[in-house]
Design a protein around this motif. Structure first.
Motif, PDB file in Angstrom:
ATOM      1  N   TYR A   8       0.688  -1.361  -0.044  1.00  0.00           N
ATOM      2  CA  TYR A   8      -0.356  -0.196  -0.075  1.00  0.00           C
ATOM      3  C   TYR A   8       1.054   0.863  -0.098  1.00  0.00           C
ATOM      4  O   TYR A   8       2.243   1.059  -0.004  1.00  0.00           O
ATOM      5  N   MET A   9       0.610   2.345  -0.286  1.00  0.00           N
ATOM      6  CA  MET A   9       0.819   4.004  -0.154  1.00  0.00           C
ATOM      7  C   MET A   9       1.598   3.910   1.538  1.00  0.00           C
ATOM      8  O   MET A   9       0.262   3.755   1.807  1.00  0.00           O
ATOM      9  N   GLY A  10       2.705   4.233   1.758  1.00  0.00           N
ATOM     10  CA  GLY A  10       2.980   4.556   2.239  1.00  0.00           C
ATOM     11  C   GLY A  10       3.840   3.146   3.191  1.00  0.00           C
ATOM     12  O   GLY A  10       4.347   3.791   4.275  1.00  0.00           O
ATOM     13  N   SER A  11       4.050   2.110   2.118  1.00  0.00           N
ATOM     14  CA  SER A  11       4.219   1.054   2.809  1.00  0.00           C
ATOM     15  C   SER A  11       6.227   1.082   3.202  1.00  0.00           C
ATOM     16  O   SER A  11       6.438   0.183   3.341  1.00  0.00           O
ATOM     17  N   GLY A  12       6.333   2.028   2.424  1.00  0.00           N
ATOM     18  CA  GLY A  12       7.967   2.629   2.191  1.00  0.00           C
ATOM     19  C   GLY A  12       8.812   1.903   1.375  1.00  0.00           C
ATOM     20  O   GLY A  12       9.820   1.427   0.875  1.00  0.00           O
ATOM     21  N   LYS A  13       7.714   1.138  -0.029  1.00  0.00           N
ATOM     22  CA  LYS A  13       8.307   0.934  -1.152  1.00  0.00           C
ATOM     23  C   LYS A  13       9.527   1.275  -2.014  1.00  0.00           C
ATOM     24  O   LYS A  13      10.506   0.880  -2.817  1.00  0.00           O
ATOM     25  N   SER A  14       9.330   2.764  -2.163  1.00  0.00           N
ATOM     26  CA  SER A  14      10.688   3.874  -2.858  1.00  0.00           C
ATOM     27  C   SER A  14      11.796   3.843  -1.880  1.00  0.00           C
ATOM     28  O   SER A  14      13.221   4.013  -2.055  1.00  0.00           O
ATOM     29  N   HIS A  15      11.298   4.318  -0.232  1.00  0.00           N
ATOM     30  CA  HIS A  15      12.755   4.121   0.118  1.00  0.00           C
ATOM     31  C   HIS A  15      13.596   2.785   0.539  1.00  0.00           C
ATOM     32  O   HIS A  15      14.660   3.214   0.288  1.00  0.00           O
ATOM     33  N   THR A 106      -0.062   2.449  11.569  1.00  0.00           N
ATOM     34  CA  THR A 106       1.523   2.884  10.857  1.00  0.00           C
ATOM     35  C   THR A 106       1.371   3.447   9.410  1.00  0.00           C
ATOM     36  O   THR A 106       1.659   4.725   9.647  1.00  0.00           O
ATOM     37  N   LEU A 107       0.647   2.968   8.541  1.00  0.00           N
ATOM     38  CA  LEU A 107       0.029   3.653   7.426  1.00  0.00           C
ATOM     39  C   LEU A 107      -0.823   5.129   7.681  1.00  0.00           C
ATOM     40  O   LEU A 107      -0.178   5.784   6.878  1.00  0.00           O
ATOM     41  N   THR A 108      -1.050   5.078   8.367  1.00  0.00           N
ATOM     42  CA  THR A 108      -2.090   6.448   8.578  1.00  0.00           C
ATOM     43  C   THR A 108      -1.219   7.181   8.693  1.00  0.00           C
ATOM     44  O   THR A 108      -1.139   8.483   8.490  1.00  0.00           O
ATOM     45  N   GLU A 109      -0.354   6.770  10.143  1.00  0.00           N
ATOM     46  CA  GLU A 109       0.561   8.108  10.525  1.00  0.00           C
ATOM     47  C   GLU A 109       1.989   8.083   9.401  1.00  0.00           C
ATOM     48  O   GLU A 109       2.205  10.189   9.510  1.00  0.00           O
ATOM     49  N   ASP A 152       7.112  -7.656   7.252  1.00  0.00           N
ATOM     50  CA  ASP A 152       6.136  -6.632   8.391  1.00  0.00           C
ATOM     51  C   ASP A 152       7.811  -5.227   8.451  1.00  0.00           C
ATOM     52  O   ASP A 152       8.112  -5.640   8.540  1.00  0.00           O
ATOM     53  N   THR A 153       7.011  -4.148   7.734  1.00  0.00           N
ATOM     54  CA  THR A 153       7.635  -3.043   7.603  1.00  0.00           C
ATOM     55  C   THR A 153       7.623  -1.992   8.838  1.00  0.00           C
ATOM     56  O   THR A 153       8.028  -1.163   9.591  1.00  0.00           O
ATOM     57  N   ASP A 154       6.455  -2.665  10.087  1.00  0.00           N
ATOM     58  CA  ASP A 154       5.995  -1.688  11.065  1.00  0.00           C
ATOM     59  C   ASP A 154       7.447  -1.592  12.052  1.00  0.00           C
ATOM     60  O   ASP A 154       7.959  -2.747  12.865  1.00  0.00           O
ATOM     61  N   HIS A 155       7.837  -0.971  12.854  1.00  0.00           N
ATOM     62  CA  HIS A 155       9.101  -0.466  14.252  1.00  0.00           C
ATOM     63  C   HIS A 155      10.017  -1.220  13.441  1.00  0.00           C
ATOM     64  O   HIS A 155      10.551  -1.680  13.694  1.00  0.00           O
ATOM     65  N   LYS A 156      10.102  -0.977  11.857  1.00  0.00           N
ATOM     66  CA  LYS A 156      11.587  -1.298  11.347  1.00  0.00           C
ATOM     67  C   LYS A 156      12.502  -0.604  11.001  1.00  0.00           C
ATOM     68  O   LYS A 156      11.720   0.419  10.237  1.00  0.00           O
ATOM     69  N   THR A 157      13.875  -0.555  10.813  1.00  0.00           N
ATOM     70  CA  THR A 157      14.828   0.717   9.957  1.00  0.00           C
ATOM     71  C   THR A 157      14.851   0.244   8.412  1.00  0.00           C
ATOM     72  O   THR A 157      14.399  -1.250   7.951  1.00  0.00           O
ATOM     73  N   ASP A 158      14.780   1.212   7.541  1.00  0.00           N
ATOM     74  CA  ASP A 158      15.137   0.404   6.084  1.00  0.00           C
ATOM     75  C   ASP A 158      16.153   0.215   6.081  1.00  0.00           C
ATOM     76  O   ASP A 158      16.124  -0.921   4.694  1.00  0.00           O
ATOM     77  N   GLU A 159      17.564  -0.317   7.043  1.00  0.00           N
ATOM     78  CA  GLU A 159      18.193  -0.929   7.365  1.00  0.00           C
ATOM     79  C   GLU A 159      18.078  -2.802   7.406  1.00  0.00           C
ATOM     80  O   GLU A 159      18.309  -3.248   6.460  1.00  0.00           O
ATOM     81  N   GLU A 160      17.347  -2.715   8.214  1.00  0.00           N
ATOM     82  CA  GLU A 160      16.347  -3.665   8.506  1.00  0.00           C
ATOM     83  C   GLU A 160      15.728  -4.423   7.657  1.00  0.00           C
ATOM     84  O   GLU A 160      15.984  -5.704   7.332  1.00  0.00           O
ATOM     85  N   ILE A 161      14.719  -3.715   6.570  1.00  0.00           N
ATOM     86  CA  ILE A 161      13.687  -4.368   6.095  1.00  0.00           C
ATOM     87  C   ILE A 161      14.992  -4.785   4.713  1.00  0.00           C
ATOM     88  O   ILE A 161      14.552  -6.046   4.256  1.00  0.00           O
ATOM     89  N   SER A 162      16.173  -4.066   4.620  1.00  0.00           N
ATOM     90  CA  SER A 162      16.610  -4.216   3.432  1.00  0.00           C
ATOM     91  C   SER A 162      17.188  -5.772   3.678  1.00  0.00           C
ATOM     92  O   SER A 162      17.271  -6.422   2.785  1.00  0.00           O
ATOM     93  N   ASN A 163      18.126  -5.685   4.789  1.00  0.00           N
ATOM     94  CA  ASN A 163      18.927  -7.417   5.324  1.00  0.00           C
ATOM     95  C   ASN A 163      17.289  -8.165   5.355  1.00  0.00           C
ATOM     96  O   ASN A 163      18.576  -8.973   4.306  1.00  0.00           O
TER      97      ASN A 163
END
Length: 173
Positions: A8-15, A106-109, A152-163
């Motif tokens: 969904y938009m805001g889920s962090g796809k671009s980052h 998270t998405l709302t925020e 799941d992307t909640d409460h994770k950094t870009d680094e953690e998600i990428s890894n």
């Protein structure tokens, strides 16, 4: 290899796609940007002139073109891309697909801060936004959950998600 990021938009796809592209040295493509380049117009203009159906037809064509590539690509998809035509089937057959999942809260925020840049939600009041997102997610989750991997992307950094994505792909980083 092509890695498709959906959600969904805001889920962090671009980052996440930018972070991941740097880590594993893949070419980075954003489907909406590719559509704009291909048609020589920005997305709001395409919607205005061609309607959503015209946009979705162009999106399907350009998606198929990208997914037929032999290059190493990270593809950031539009939030609605998996829902139309047989796009999700095409995505899962021709790429490693990742659903970047985030909770409604998270998405709302995230989206409340970006409303002016998001035509779909620009006119929705802050108090109605969680319900709008929840309804959309409910409609789209059937498609999103067909992805090969769910992160799941909640409460994770870009680094953690990428890894986590790299770990799923068993790639060195």
């Amino acid at each position: 290899m092509i890695i498709s990021l959906l959600g969904y938009m805001g889920s962090g796809k671009s980052h996440i796609s930018r972070s991941l592209a740097q880590k594993i040295n893949f070419k980075l493509l954003d489907l909406d940007k590719e559509i704009s380049l291909h048609l020589g117009k920005d997305i709001p203009t395409i919607f205005k002139e061609m309607g959503e159906l015209g946009f979705r037809k162009a999106e399907k064509h350009i998606l198929e073109e990208i997914l037929s590539s032999d290059e190493n690509i990270i593809l950031s998809l539009g939030g609605g891309t998996p829902v139309y035509y047989n796009n999700m089937d095409t995505i899962t057959r021709h790429s490693k697909s990742f659903y970047l999942r985030a909770k409604v809260s998270t998405l709302t925020e995230r989206l409340t801060k970006q409303k002016d840049k998001r035509p779909l939600i620009a006119r929705i009041s802050d108090e109605d936004l969680p319900e709008f997102i929840a309804k959309h997610l409910f409609e789209r989750n059937t498609f999103y959950n067909q992805a090969e991997f769910v992160v799941d992307t909640d409460h994770k950094t870009d680094e953690e998600i990428s890894n986590e994505i790299i770990h799923h792909l068993q790639l060195p980083h």
